[in-house]
Design an enzyme around this catalytic site. Sequence first.
Site, PDB file in Angstrom:
ATOM      1  N   GLY A  61     127.647 118.244  52.872  1.00  0.00           N
ATOM      2  CA  GLY A  61     128.023 117.303  51.816  1.00  0.00           C
ATOM      3  C   GLY A  61     127.066 117.290  50.635  1.00  0.00           C
ATOM      4  O   GLY A  61     127.507 117.247  49.470  1.00  0.00           O
TER       5      GLY A  61
ATOM      6  N   HIS B 223     140.126 129.338  62.326  1.00  0.00           N
ATOM      7  CA  HIS B 223     138.682 129.333  62.064  1.00  0.00           C
ATOM      8  C   HIS B 223     137.897 129.036  63.337  1.00  0.00           C
ATOM      9  O   HIS B 223     137.266 127.988  63.466  1.00  0.00           O
ATOM     10  CB  HIS B 223     138.338 128.331  60.956  1.00  0.00           C
TER      11      HIS B 223
ATOM     12  N   ASP C 135     134.802 132.399  56.244  1.00  0.00           N
ATOM     13  CA  ASP C 135     135.119 133.658  56.938  1.00  0.00           C
ATOM     14  C   ASP C 135     135.357 134.785  55.930  1.00  0.00           C
ATOM     15  O   ASP C 135     134.997 135.938  56.170  1.00  0.00           O
ATOM     16  CB  ASP C 135     136.360 133.473  57.823  1.00  0.00           C
TER      17      ASP C 135
ATOM     18  N   ALA D 220     129.355 112.991  52.497  1.00  0.00           N
ATOM     19  CA  ALA D 220     128.573 113.551  51.391  1.00  0.00           C
ATOM     20  C   ALA D 220     127.071 113.587  51.646  1.00  0.00           C
ATOM     21  O   ALA D 220     126.345 114.319  50.984  1.00  0.00           O
ATOM     22  CB  ALA D 220     128.851 112.757  50.118  1.00  0.00           C
TER      23      ALA D 220
HETATM   24  N1  LIG Z   1     135.096 124.994  57.975  1.00  0.00           N
HETATM   25  C1  LIG Z   1     133.955 125.644  58.082  1.00  0.00           C
HETATM   26  O1  LIG Z   1     133.891 126.852  57.823  1.00  0.00           O
HETATM   27  C2  LIG Z   1     132.700 124.908  58.464  1.00  0.00           C
HETATM   28  C3  LIG Z   1     131.445 125.487  58.180  1.00  0.00           C
HETATM   29  C4  LIG Z   1     130.301 124.781  58.527  1.00  0.00           C
HETATM   30  C5  LIG Z   1     130.410 123.530  59.153  1.00  0.00           C
HETATM   31  N2  LIG Z   1     131.629 123.006  59.406  1.00  0.00           N
HETATM   32  C6  LIG Z   1     131.783 121.670  59.999  1.00  0.00           C
HETATM   33  O2  LIG Z   1     131.502 120.674  59.019  1.00  0.00           O
HETATM   34  C7  LIG Z   1     131.119 119.450  59.662  1.00  0.00           C
HETATM   35  C8  LIG Z   1     129.878 118.872  59.006  1.00  0.00           C
HETATM   36  O3  LIG Z   1     128.765 119.722  59.156  1.00  0.00           O
HETATM   37  P1  LIG Z   1     127.326 119.306  58.553  1.00  0.00           P
HETATM   38  O4  LIG Z   1     126.395 120.402  58.865  1.00  0.00           O
HETATM   39  O5  LIG Z   1     127.464 118.847  57.147  1.00  0.00           O
HETATM   40  O6  LIG Z   1     127.005 118.052  59.503  1.00  0.00           O
HETATM   41  P2  LIG Z   1     126.004 116.824  59.209  1.00  0.00           P
HETATM   42  O7  LIG Z   1     125.832 116.114  60.487  1.00  0.00           O
HETATM   43  O8  LIG Z   1     124.799 117.328  58.494  1.00  0.00           O
HETATM   44  O9  LIG Z   1     126.820 115.934  58.176  1.00  0.00           O
HETATM   45  C9  LIG Z   1     127.985 115.260  58.509  1.00  0.00           C
HETATM   46  C10 LIG Z   1     128.006 113.959  57.729  1.00  0.00           C
HETATM   47  O10 LIG Z   1     129.238 113.306  58.030  1.00  0.00           O
HETATM   48  C11 LIG Z   1     128.957 111.909  58.044  1.00  0.00           C
HETATM   49  N3  LIG Z   1     130.035 111.184  58.701  1.00  0.00           N
HETATM   50  C12 LIG Z   1     130.274 111.052  60.026  1.00  0.00           C
HETATM   51  N4  LIG Z   1     131.351 110.267  60.212  1.00  0.00           N
HETATM   52  C13 LIG Z   1     131.813 109.919  58.993  1.00  0.00           C
HETATM   53  C14 LIG Z   1     132.895 109.120  58.521  1.00  0.00           C
HETATM   54  N5  LIG Z   1     133.744 108.520  59.372  1.00  0.00           N
HETATM   55  N6  LIG Z   1     133.056 108.961  57.179  1.00  0.00           N
HETATM   56  C15 LIG Z   1     132.211 109.567  56.312  1.00  0.00           C
HETATM   57  N7  LIG Z   1     131.176 110.322  56.704  1.00  0.00           N
HETATM   58  C16 LIG Z   1     130.971 110.505  58.027  1.00  0.00           C
HETATM   59  C17 LIG Z   1     127.594 111.821  58.743  1.00  0.00           C
HETATM   60  O11 LIG Z   1     126.958 110.583  58.510  1.00  0.00           O
HETATM   61  C18 LIG Z   1     126.865 113.004  58.111  1.00  0.00           C
HETATM   62  O12 LIG Z   1     126.145 112.640  56.948  1.00  0.00           O
HETATM   63  C19 LIG Z   1     130.912 119.829  61.139  1.00  0.00           C
HETATM   64  O13 LIG Z   1     132.041 119.423  61.877  1.00  0.00           O
HETATM   65  C20 LIG Z   1     130.813 121.346  61.112  1.00  0.00           C
HETATM   66  O14 LIG Z   1     131.195 121.933  62.330  1.00  0.00           O
HETATM   67  C21 LIG Z   1     132.775 123.666  59.069  1.00  0.00           C
HETATM   68  O1  LIG Z   2     129.948 127.760  63.363  1.00  0.00           O
HETATM   69  C1  LIG Z   2     130.097 126.568  63.123  1.00  0.00           C
HETATM   70  O2  LIG Z   2     130.142 125.713  64.010  1.00  0.00           O
HETATM   71  C2  LIG Z   2     130.182 126.115  61.701  1.00  0.00           C
HETATM   72  C3  LIG Z   2     131.198 126.849  60.900  1.00  0.00           C
HETATM   73  O3  LIG Z   2     132.480 126.721  61.418  1.00  0.00           O
HETATM   74  C4  LIG Z   2     130.842 128.275  60.632  1.00  0.00           C
HETATM   75  O4  LIG Z   2     131.720 129.134  60.719  1.00  0.00           O
HETATM   76  O5  LIG Z   2     129.669 128.545  60.283  1.00  0.00           O
END
Ligand SMILES: NC(=O)c1ccc[n+]([C@@H]2O[C@H](COP(=O)([O-])OP(=O)(O)OC[C@H]3O[C@@H](n4cnc5c(N)ncnc54)[C@H](O)[C@@H]3O)[C@@H](O)[C@H]2O)c1
Ligand SMILES: O=C(O)C[C@H](O)C(=O)O
Length: 307
Positions: free
Chosen positions: A14, A156, A128, A9
């Site tokens: 988050g 994805h 997407d 979060a």
């Molecule tokens: N599905 C999608 O379309 C999509 C889109 C964007 C990003 N993402 C993915 O989402 C993830 C997070 O991205 P972000 O930009 O928020 O990263 P971020 O680094 O800003 O935030 C991730 C958070 O997770 C926390 N964390 C790490 N391990 C943890 C654990 N065991 N328990 C609880 N919290 C934990 C970290 O402390 C951090 O605050 C990445 O893997 C990114 O690739 C997915």
């Molecule tokens: O591209 C990434 O790594 C983050 C996420 O999956 C996205 O589609 O923006």
Amino acid sequence: MVKVVICGAAGGIGQPLSLLLKQSDYITHLALYDVVNAPGVAADLSHINTVVIPAGVPRKPGMTRDDLFKINAGIIRDLSEGIVKNCPGAFILVISNPVNSTVPIVAEVLKRHGAFDPRRVFGISTLDVVRSSRFVYELDNSIDPRSTRVTVIGGHSGVTIVPVLSQIPGQKFTKEQLDLLTHRIQYGGDEVVKAKDGAGSATLSMAYAGARFTSAILEATVAGKTGLVESTYVNLHADEESTAAFRAKTQLEYFAQDVEFGREGVSKIRPLPELSAYEQTLLDAAIPELKVNITKGTAFITDASKI
Ligand SMILES: NC(=O)c1ccc[n+]([C@@H]2O[C@H](COP(=O)([O-])OP(=O)(O)OC[C@H]3O[C@@H](n4cnc5c(N)ncnc54)[C@H](O)[C@@H]3O)[C@@H](O)[C@H]2O)c1
Ligand SMILES: O=C(O)C[C@H](O)C(=O)O
């Protein structure tokens, strides 16, 4: 009581996701966790209806989502262990990349504990879908990007993202436009990663997409609203009957497709829409990569020697 926990979060996704979900009428208790509070997670996880997981590292320029596996696979495994022990029936919504592999990890951990219900585990691929509507609108201002929903199937990441643009009513894209749109949708994430130049990947658009998907799940499971549909990456055994032929043909166990929601999560996985020859070629390219991603996620729990 409807309790939703966000694991990760404090992160880029988050934080805004928590803000958006704080405004939901369906959530009576929003619990926010990050690594700094990890010991508190287990203690407070009981009676949770829904867990959204944006925990883990994001990409830097030049990386693929699969490059995140090394770090994120362990994070997802450990969080899944916490979830299965403390709120085994919760709906689990996975944002952490690589989604094509992290969802199978969650499933395998749950299976080990005899707690896997495929109707309750989702990979959020809504971004997407959001990108598709937006990018189509940029090419054709006559559509309403809010009400034009594009089905996105596959997975994805890169070539596994297959937008079904032929389903948009009234659209007749040229081959050149299709190439452009498809590439933008498949690699939209890279655009953001490049623009942020080392400071992470999409966060605000993802929070928007994550809140939209979570709201759909809550509306269906808590409020009993019917007719809700989103494209999402699920285990196909969530709907044995509708997916039997597709599973037999492709040997895929996980796939993103339009899913109808009900009180128990997945109520129906819709059959594949009719694909154009162009989309069929995209799907043919997606399947082998998806298989590799799925096997990698599954093997992380069942047989680490295969990774
Ligand atoms: N599905 C999608 O379309 C999509 C889109 C964007 C990003 N993402 C993915 O989402 C993830 C997070 O991205 P972000 O930009 O928020 O990263 P971020 O680094 O800003 O935030 C991730 C958070 O997770 C926390 N964390 C790490 N391990 C943890 C654990 N065991 N328990 C609880 N919290 C934990 C970290 O402390 C951090 O605050 C990445 O893997 C990114 O690739 C997915
Ligand atoms: O591209 C990434 O790594 C983050 C996420 O999956 C996205 O589609 O923006």
